[in-house]
Motif scaffolding. Sequence first.
Motif, PDB file in Angstrom:
ATOM      1  N   ALA A   1       3.699   7.326   3.992  1.00  0.00           N
ATOM      2  CA  ALA A   1       4.096   5.701   4.380  1.00  0.00           C
ATOM      3  C   ALA A   1       3.530   4.899   3.309  1.00  0.00           C
ATOM      4  N   ARG A   2       4.287   3.834   3.133  1.00  0.00           N
ATOM      5  CA  ARG A   2       4.312   3.021   2.175  1.00  0.00           C
ATOM      6  C   ARG A   2       4.407   1.318   3.041  1.00  0.00           C
ATOM      7  N   THR A   3       3.656   0.409   2.655  1.00  0.00           N
ATOM      8  CA  THR A   3       3.903  -0.675   3.203  1.00  0.00           C
ATOM      9  C   THR A   3       4.159  -2.124   2.704  1.00  0.00           C
ATOM     10  N   LYS A   4       4.604  -3.041   3.234  1.00  0.00           N
ATOM     11  CA  LYS A   4       4.618  -4.216   2.427  1.00  0.00           C
ATOM     12  C   LYS A   4       4.485  -5.276   3.556  1.00  0.00           C
ATOM     13  N   MET A   5       3.539  -6.430   3.249  1.00  0.00           N
ATOM     14  CA  MET A   5       3.504  -7.518   4.077  1.00  0.00           C
ATOM     15  C   MET A   5       4.574  -8.720   3.808  1.00  0.00           C
TER      16      MET A   5
ATOM     17  N   ILE B   1       6.022   4.656  16.581  1.00  0.00           N
ATOM     18  CA  ILE B   1       5.095   3.478  16.307  1.00  0.00           C
ATOM     19  C   ILE B   1       3.628   3.966  16.086  1.00  0.00           C
ATOM     20  N   ARG B   2       3.145   5.087  16.961  1.00  0.00           N
ATOM     21  CA  ARG B   2       1.913   5.688  16.641  1.00  0.00           C
ATOM     22  C   ARG B   2       1.794   6.480  15.397  1.00  0.00           C
ATOM     23  N   LEU B   3       2.783   6.883  14.665  1.00  0.00           N
ATOM     24  CA  LEU B   3       2.907   7.380  13.274  1.00  0.00           C
ATOM     25  C   LEU B   3       2.566   6.323  12.716  1.00  0.00           C
ATOM     26  N   THR B   4       3.479   5.380  12.603  1.00  0.00           N
ATOM     27  CA  THR B   4       3.136   4.302  11.499  1.00  0.00           C
ATOM     28  C   THR B   4       1.936   3.375  11.609  1.00  0.00           C
ATOM     29  N   HIS B   5       1.371   3.426  13.034  1.00  0.00           N
ATOM     30  CA  HIS B   5       0.392   2.316  13.112  1.00  0.00           C
ATOM     31  C   HIS B   5      -0.939   2.951  12.449  1.00  0.00           C
ATOM     32  N   GLN B   6      -0.698   4.285  11.930  1.00  0.00           N
ATOM     33  CA  GLN B   6      -1.722   4.794  11.237  1.00  0.00           C
ATOM     34  C   GLN B   6      -2.186   3.987   9.939  1.00  0.00           C
ATOM     35  N   VAL B   7      -1.176   3.353   9.673  1.00  0.00           N
ATOM     36  CA  VAL B   7      -1.524   2.434   8.460  1.00  0.00           C
ATOM     37  C   VAL B   7      -2.246   1.244   8.491  1.00  0.00           C
TER      38      VAL B   7
ATOM     39  N   HIS C   1       0.951  -1.253  -0.005  1.00  0.00           N
ATOM     40  CA  HIS C   1       0.129  -0.100  -0.129  1.00  0.00           C
ATOM     41  C   HIS C   1       0.790   1.231   0.181  1.00  0.00           C
ATOM     42  N   ARG C   2       0.468   2.229  -0.710  1.00  0.00           N
ATOM     43  CA  ARG C   2       1.484   3.326  -1.001  1.00  0.00           C
ATOM     44  C   ARG C   2       0.598   4.712  -0.527  1.00  0.00           C
ATOM     45  N   ASP C   3       1.563   5.996  -0.539  1.00  0.00           N
ATOM     46  CA  ASP C   3       1.082   7.250  -0.510  1.00  0.00           C
ATOM     47  C   ASP C   3      -0.111   7.325   0.663  1.00  0.00           C
ATOM     48  N   ILE C   4       0.288   6.779   1.666  1.00  0.00           N
ATOM     49  CA  ILE C   4      -0.538   7.073   2.999  1.00  0.00           C
ATOM     50  C   ILE C   4      -0.074   8.231   3.947  1.00  0.00           C
ATOM     51  N   PRO C   5      -0.898   9.212   4.081  1.00  0.00           N
ATOM     52  CA  PRO C   5      -0.563  10.421   4.759  1.00  0.00           C
ATOM     53  C   PRO C   5      -0.281  10.034   6.209  1.00  0.00           C
ATOM     54  N   VAL C   6       0.446  10.226   7.046  1.00  0.00           N
ATOM     55  CA  VAL C   6       0.646  10.318   8.375  1.00  0.00           C
ATOM     56  C   VAL C   6       1.298  11.292   9.224  1.00  0.00           C
ATOM     57  N   ARG C   7       0.850  11.316  10.433  1.00  0.00           N
ATOM     58  CA  ARG C   7       1.354  12.448  10.971  1.00  0.00           C
ATOM     59  C   ARG C   7       1.010  12.541  12.708  1.00  0.00           C
ATOM     60  N   VAL C   8       1.737  12.797  13.540  1.00  0.00           N
ATOM     61  CA  VAL C   8       1.549  13.033  14.991  1.00  0.00           C
ATOM     62  C   VAL C   8       1.334  14.512  15.328  1.00  0.00           C
ATOM     63  N   GLU C   9       0.283  14.870  15.755  1.00  0.00           N
ATOM     64  CA  GLU C   9       0.256  16.380  16.094  1.00  0.00           C
ATOM     65  C   GLU C   9       1.114  16.497  17.444  1.00  0.00           C
TER      66      GLU C   9
ATOM     67  N   VAL D   1      11.026  15.997  19.051  1.00  0.00           N
ATOM     68  CA  VAL D   1      11.269  14.811  18.410  1.00  0.00           C
ATOM     69  C   VAL D   1      10.609  13.587  18.860  1.00  0.00           C
ATOM     70  N   LEU D   2      10.124  12.863  17.981  1.00  0.00           N
ATOM     71  CA  LEU D   2       9.207  11.588  18.370  1.00  0.00           C
ATOM     72  C   LEU D   2      10.023  10.483  19.120  1.00  0.00           C
ATOM     73  N   PRO D   3       9.335  10.211  20.305  1.00  0.00           N
ATOM     74  CA  PRO D   3       9.909   8.991  20.943  1.00  0.00           C
ATOM     75  C   PRO D   3       9.665   7.726  20.365  1.00  0.00           C
ATOM     76  N   PRO D   4      10.427   6.714  20.623  1.00  0.00           N
ATOM     77  CA  PRO D   4      10.062   5.516  19.892  1.00  0.00           C
ATOM     78  C   PRO D   4       8.692   5.200  19.932  1.00  0.00           C
ATOM     79  N   SER D   5       7.801   5.292  21.218  1.00  0.00           N
ATOM     80  CA  SER D   5       6.192   4.930  21.155  1.00  0.00           C
ATOM     81  C   SER D   5       5.727   5.652  20.185  1.00  0.00           C
ATOM     82  N   HIS D   6       6.211   7.150  19.874  1.00  0.00           N
ATOM     83  CA  HIS D   6       5.311   7.977  18.909  1.00  0.00           C
ATOM     84  C   HIS D   6       5.807   7.661  17.498  1.00  0.00           C
TER      85      HIS D   6
END
Length: 276
Positions: free
Chosen positions: A228-232, A187-193, A149-157, A180-185
């Motif tokens: 973001a883009r993803t691959k299984m 994950i929060r950013l990329t978990h939006q996919v 999956h490609r072209d997925i907008p992601v953002r942490v406010e 700066v995003l901590p490691p948990s954030h």
Amino acid sequence: MSVAEGLVWTSEFRSPRNSAAEVKGSIHDDATASKLGFRGGTVAGSIHMDQFAPGLLELYGEAWFATGGMSLYFTKATTDGEPVQATVEAGAERARLTMHDVPGDQICEGTASLGPDARSELSKRIESQAPAAPGSLRILGQIAVGEEHRDIPVRVEAEHLLKSLETLTEPLPAYRDGLVLPPSHLIRLTHQVRKHTVGKAGTSVGLFGALETQALAGPLRAGVDYVARTKMLKLTESPKTENAWYEVLVADKAGQDVARVVYYLRFMKASSPLWA
């Protein structure tokens, strides 16, 4: 003892909070988790990642935010406020990471590095896992290895990051002063996919089995738009779970990859009507 003095850094015991306890029907919900055999709603594994950050910064310096990686495999779930202690052991090619609770039970184990590591904890584990037999998966049966999956907008406010510092186990100055995003954030950013990668898993209950973060051109920051883009990568199975292994690559607006995150998600068979 500092890393410089003895090549080992150990945190104080911290009490990570279950920040998703109100999400009903999830593994973080007391009722749901108890029904599935857990002691209560679980603390997300991503939250435990933050506790290693001070030790990794002592070992690698601020460069770790730019090109550092962390790879953790979770072995025991914790509940809200349960004290845990993180340890970083320096090595020639990579650091060894472990976390234990007060009785001494291991919560997670893994690796960290400055720059990508082809022998990271998750790299070794995914390599050793046999793929699920064709037709055996029910929860993940509609998902294919190699699916992208490609072209997925992601953002942490920025507001969310600053609010979370009230409960973060290690609220480092870089998070507040530089967003700066901590490691948990990360994950929060990329978990939006998630809805793109495993949305077909339906209503079954999932949890983090392992997580790997790798900054490529960081640090990543709150208040910034990424794509973001993803691959299984692999689908596997155990007697109690169906498992999805996938990667998320994050790029900036110019198209440069700035981070890679690898997920190992476990879906509880007992939570799915497909396994009733």
